[in-house]
Design a protein around this motif. Structure first.
Motif, PDB file in Angstrom:
ATOM      1  N   GLU A 129       1.319 -20.791  11.282  1.00  0.00           N
ATOM      2  CA  GLU A 129       2.253 -20.603  10.169  1.00  0.00           C
ATOM      3  C   GLU A 129       2.950 -19.242  10.307  1.00  0.00           C
ATOM      4  O   GLU A 129       4.148 -19.130  10.098  1.00  0.00           O
ATOM      5  CB  GLU A 129       1.514 -20.652   8.827  1.00  0.00           C
ATOM      6  N   LEU A 130       2.167 -18.227  10.619  1.00  0.00           N
ATOM      7  CA  LEU A 130       2.676 -16.878  10.858  1.00  0.00           C
ATOM      8  C   LEU A 130       2.157 -16.448  12.222  1.00  0.00           C
ATOM      9  O   LEU A 130       0.952 -16.477  12.455  1.00  0.00           O
ATOM     10  CB  LEU A 130       2.182 -15.911   9.781  1.00  0.00           C
ATOM     11  N   ASP A 131       3.057 -16.062  13.124  1.00  0.00           N
ATOM     12  CA  ASP A 131       2.569 -15.686  14.463  1.00  0.00           C
ATOM     13  C   ASP A 131       2.288 -14.192  14.602  1.00  0.00           C
ATOM     14  O   ASP A 131       1.655 -13.761  15.554  1.00  0.00           O
ATOM     15  CB  ASP A 131       3.508 -16.181  15.571  1.00  0.00           C
ATOM     16  N   ARG A 132       2.751 -13.396  13.636  1.00  0.00           N
ATOM     17  CA  ARG A 132       2.466 -11.963  13.581  1.00  0.00           C
ATOM     18  C   ARG A 132       2.454 -11.541  12.125  1.00  0.00           C
ATOM     19  O   ARG A 132       3.179 -12.097  11.316  1.00  0.00           O
ATOM     20  CB  ARG A 132       3.557 -11.146  14.280  1.00  0.00           C
ATOM     21  N   VAL A 133       1.647 -10.553  11.829  1.00  0.00           N
ATOM     22  CA  VAL A 133       1.609  -9.974  10.490  1.00  0.00           C
ATOM     23  C   VAL A 133       1.598  -8.463  10.686  1.00  0.00           C
ATOM     24  O   VAL A 133       0.905  -7.953  11.564  1.00  0.00           O
ATOM     25  CB  VAL A 133       0.355 -10.432   9.715  1.00  0.00           C
ATOM     26  N   ALA A 134       2.401  -7.751   9.886  1.00  0.00           N
ATOM     27  CA  ALA A 134       2.483  -6.302  10.067  1.00  0.00           C
ATOM     28  C   ALA A 134       2.799  -5.605   8.754  1.00  0.00           C
ATOM     29  O   ALA A 134       3.420  -6.180   7.853  1.00  0.00           O
ATOM     30  CB  ALA A 134       3.576  -5.976  11.090  1.00  0.00           C
ATOM     31  N   TRP A 135       2.369  -4.345   8.699  1.00  0.00           N
ATOM     32  CA  TRP A 135       2.745  -3.464   7.602  1.00  0.00           C
ATOM     33  C   TRP A 135       4.092  -2.849   7.966  1.00  0.00           C
ATOM     34  O   TRP A 135       4.259  -2.304   9.056  1.00  0.00           O
ATOM     35  CB  TRP A 135       1.715  -2.352   7.422  1.00  0.00           C
ATOM     36  N   ARG A 147       0.864  -1.184   0.000  1.00  0.00           N
ATOM     37  CA  ARG A 147       0.000   0.000   0.000  1.00  0.00           C
ATOM     38  C   ARG A 147       0.898   1.231   0.000  1.00  0.00           C
ATOM     39  O   ARG A 147       2.040   1.191   0.444  1.00  0.00           O
ATOM     40  CB  ARG A 147      -0.947  -0.003   1.196  1.00  0.00           C
ATOM     41  N   ARG A 148       0.345   2.295  -0.532  1.00  0.00           N
ATOM     42  CA  ARG A 148       1.069   3.568  -0.547  1.00  0.00           C
ATOM     43  C   ARG A 148       0.860   4.224   0.809  1.00  0.00           C
ATOM     44  O   ARG A 148      -0.239   4.231   1.342  1.00  0.00           O
ATOM     45  CB  ARG A 148       0.565   4.438  -1.680  1.00  0.00           C
ATOM     46  N   PHE A 149       1.954   4.733   1.373  1.00  0.00           N
ATOM     47  CA  PHE A 149       1.903   5.337   2.698  1.00  0.00           C
ATOM     48  C   PHE A 149       2.786   6.575   2.675  1.00  0.00           C
ATOM     49  O   PHE A 149       4.000   6.466   2.496  1.00  0.00           O
ATOM     50  CB  PHE A 149       2.399   4.332   3.742  1.00  0.00           C
ATOM     51  N   GLY A 150       2.161   7.742   2.803  1.00  0.00           N
ATOM     52  CA  GLY A 150       2.932   8.973   2.663  1.00  0.00           C
ATOM     53  C   GLY A 150       3.526   9.023   1.274  1.00  0.00           C
ATOM     54  O   GLY A 150       2.836   8.819   0.287  1.00  0.00           O
ATOM     55  N   ASP A 151       4.845   9.231   1.192  1.00  0.00           N
ATOM     56  CA  ASP A 151       5.489   9.267  -0.122  1.00  0.00           C
ATOM     57  C   ASP A 151       6.241   7.974  -0.405  1.00  0.00           C
ATOM     58  O   ASP A 151       7.102   7.922  -1.282  1.00  0.00           O
ATOM     59  CB  ASP A 151       6.427  10.471  -0.236  1.00  0.00           C
ATOM     60  N   GLY A 152       5.899   6.905   0.320  1.00  0.00           N
ATOM     61  CA  GLY A 152       6.566   5.621   0.114  1.00  0.00           C
ATOM     62  C   GLY A 152       5.593   4.471   0.055  1.00  0.00           C
ATOM     63  O   GLY A 152       4.394   4.656  -0.177  1.00  0.00           O
ATOM     64  N   LEU A 153       6.126   3.288   0.275  1.00  0.00           N
ATOM     65  CA  LEU A 153       5.325   2.067   0.250  1.00  0.00           C
ATOM     66  C   LEU A 153       5.482   1.321   1.560  1.00  0.00           C
ATOM     67  O   LEU A 153       6.522   1.389   2.213  1.00  0.00           O
ATOM     68  CB  LEU A 153       5.798   1.138  -0.881  1.00  0.00           C
ATOM     69  N   PRO A 183      -6.541 -10.361  -2.362  1.00  0.00           N
ATOM     70  CA  PRO A 183      -7.179  -9.186  -2.969  1.00  0.00           C
ATOM     71  C   PRO A 183      -7.219  -9.295  -4.486  1.00  0.00           C
ATOM     72  O   PRO A 183      -6.404  -9.991  -5.094  1.00  0.00           O
ATOM     73  CB  PRO A 183      -6.271  -8.033  -2.534  1.00  0.00           C
ATOM     74  N   ASP A 184      -8.194  -8.611  -5.063  1.00  0.00           N
ATOM     75  CA  ASP A 184      -8.248  -8.484  -6.512  1.00  0.00           C
ATOM     76  C   ASP A 184      -7.384  -7.290  -6.886  1.00  0.00           C
ATOM     77  O   ASP A 184      -7.081  -6.445  -6.054  1.00  0.00           O
ATOM     78  CB  ASP A 184      -9.694  -8.259  -6.974  1.00  0.00           C
ATOM     79  N   GLY A 185      -7.027  -7.205  -8.101  1.00  0.00           N
ATOM     80  CA  GLY A 185      -6.228  -6.069  -8.554  1.00  0.00           C
ATOM     81  C   GLY A 185      -5.144  -6.540  -9.484  1.00  0.00           C
ATOM     82  O   GLY A 185      -4.959  -7.736  -9.715  1.00  0.00           O
ATOM     83  N   GLU A 186      -4.421  -5.565 -10.028  1.00  0.00           N
ATOM     84  CA  GLU A 186      -3.343  -5.874 -10.951  1.00  0.00           C
ATOM     85  C   GLU A 186      -2.211  -6.561 -10.203  1.00  0.00           C
ATOM     86  O   GLU A 186      -1.710  -6.051  -9.202  1.00  0.00           O
ATOM     87  CB  GLU A 186      -2.816  -4.593 -11.607  1.00  0.00           C
ATOM     88  N   ALA A 187      -1.814  -7.716 -10.693  1.00  0.00           N
ATOM     89  CA  ALA A 187      -0.705  -8.444 -10.092  1.00  0.00           C
ATOM     90  C   ALA A 187       0.583  -8.064 -10.821  1.00  0.00           C
ATOM     91  O   ALA A 187       0.670  -8.152 -12.040  1.00  0.00           O
ATOM     92  CB  ALA A 187      -0.938  -9.945 -10.192  1.00  0.00           C
ATOM     93  N   GLU A 210      -1.515  -4.352  -4.980  1.00  0.00           N
ATOM     94  CA  GLU A 210      -1.842  -3.225  -4.108  1.00  0.00           C
ATOM     95  C   GLU A 210      -3.157  -3.507  -3.401  1.00  0.00           C
ATOM     96  O   GLU A 210      -4.125  -3.955  -4.021  1.00  0.00           O
ATOM     97  CB  GLU A 210      -1.932  -1.927  -4.916  1.00  0.00           C
ATOM     98  N   GLY A 211      -3.185  -3.276  -2.114  1.00  0.00           N
ATOM     99  CA  GLY A 211      -4.392  -3.509  -1.332  1.00  0.00           C
ATOM    100  C   GLY A 211      -4.168  -3.106   0.107  1.00  0.00           C
ATOM    101  O   GLY A 211      -3.095  -2.617   0.464  1.00  0.00           O
ATOM    102  N   ASP A 212      -5.159  -3.322   0.909  1.00  0.00           N
ATOM    103  CA  ASP A 212      -5.059  -2.973   2.320  1.00  0.00           C
ATOM    104  C   ASP A 212      -5.856  -3.992   3.115  1.00  0.00           C
ATOM    105  O   ASP A 212      -6.881  -4.491   2.643  1.00  0.00           O
ATOM    106  CB  ASP A 212      -5.602  -1.563   2.557  1.00  0.00           C
ATOM    107  N   LEU A 213      -5.376  -4.311   4.268  1.00  0.00           N
ATOM    108  CA  LEU A 213      -6.142  -5.144   5.194  1.00  0.00           C
ATOM    109  C   LEU A 213      -5.640  -4.884   6.597  1.00  0.00           C
ATOM    110  O   LEU A 213      -4.533  -4.383   6.799  1.00  0.00           O
ATOM    111  CB  LEU A 213      -6.061  -6.633   4.832  1.00  0.00           C
ATOM    112  N   ASP A 214      -6.474  -5.199   7.546  1.00  0.00           N
ATOM    113  CA  ASP A 214      -6.152  -5.002   8.960  1.00  0.00           C
ATOM    114  C   ASP A 214      -5.480  -6.263   9.477  1.00  0.00           C
ATOM    115  O   ASP A 214      -6.097  -7.329   9.474  1.00  0.00           O
ATOM    116  CB  ASP A 214      -7.442  -4.722   9.731  1.00  0.00           C
TER     117      ASP A 214
END
Length: 157
Positions: free
Chosen positions: A125-131, A16-22, A72-76, A96-100
């Motif tokens: 499988e994953l004990d934490r997920v973060a942006w 996802r785009r965040f400020g002027d970065g990713l 998510p759907d979208g351009e891969a 590109e997408g967003d999720l909580d």
């Protein structure tokens, strides 16, 4: 040839785009081996697949299995392949997408733990997920997978 050679994984790197970065969505590998590690313990949500299954379909299936959410759907954006030090070849796409991260319900795996105890335990499988911003992601992602971050950054310019 080792039984570990020739293994293949496919995954989706959500960004996802965040400020002027990713920012990218990475998962911290579950289980006892990675519990206290940060560097090299974060990964693109991915999983192994059989040669008969197309990598793109495997990446979407694994996203659902690893995170408990539909991909998510979208351009891969194809990010190509990398070969990890364990011999596994990983193929990834960025979408590109967003999720909580709080909405994620990780898949699980079972292994003997402690070793040679005869007892099995279930771990996420994953004990934490973060942006994570790209700089922070480079610090913690599995070394070979950093190439995916570079390729995404080049595509997004």
């Amino acid at each position: 040839m080792s039984a570990r050679r020739g293994r293949r994984s496919a995954g989706l790197l959500l960004y996802r785009r965040f400020g002027d970065g990713l920012e990218v969505l990475l998962g911290h590998m579950g289980g006892p081996f990675f519990a206290r590690r940060e560097a090299g313990a974060w990964t693109v949500p991915k999983g192994e697949y059989d040669p008969e299954e197309p990598a793109w379909e495997a990446a979407r299936r694994e996203f659902r299995e690893e995170l408990g959410l539909p991909p998510p759907d979208g351009e891969a954006v194809p990010l190509g392949e990398v070969r990890q030090t364990n011999g596994k070849t990983v193929t990834a796409w960025a979408i590109e997408g967003d999720l909580d991260p709080a909405a994620i319900v990780p898949g699980t795996f079972t292994m003997e733990w402690p070793p040679r105890s005869g007892r099995t335990q279930e771990f996420p499988e994953l004990d934490r997920v973060a942006w994570l911003g790209l700089d922070r992601a480079r610090e913690v992602i599995v070394t070979a997978q950093a190439a995916f971050l570079d390729r995404l950054a080049e595509h997004s310019l």
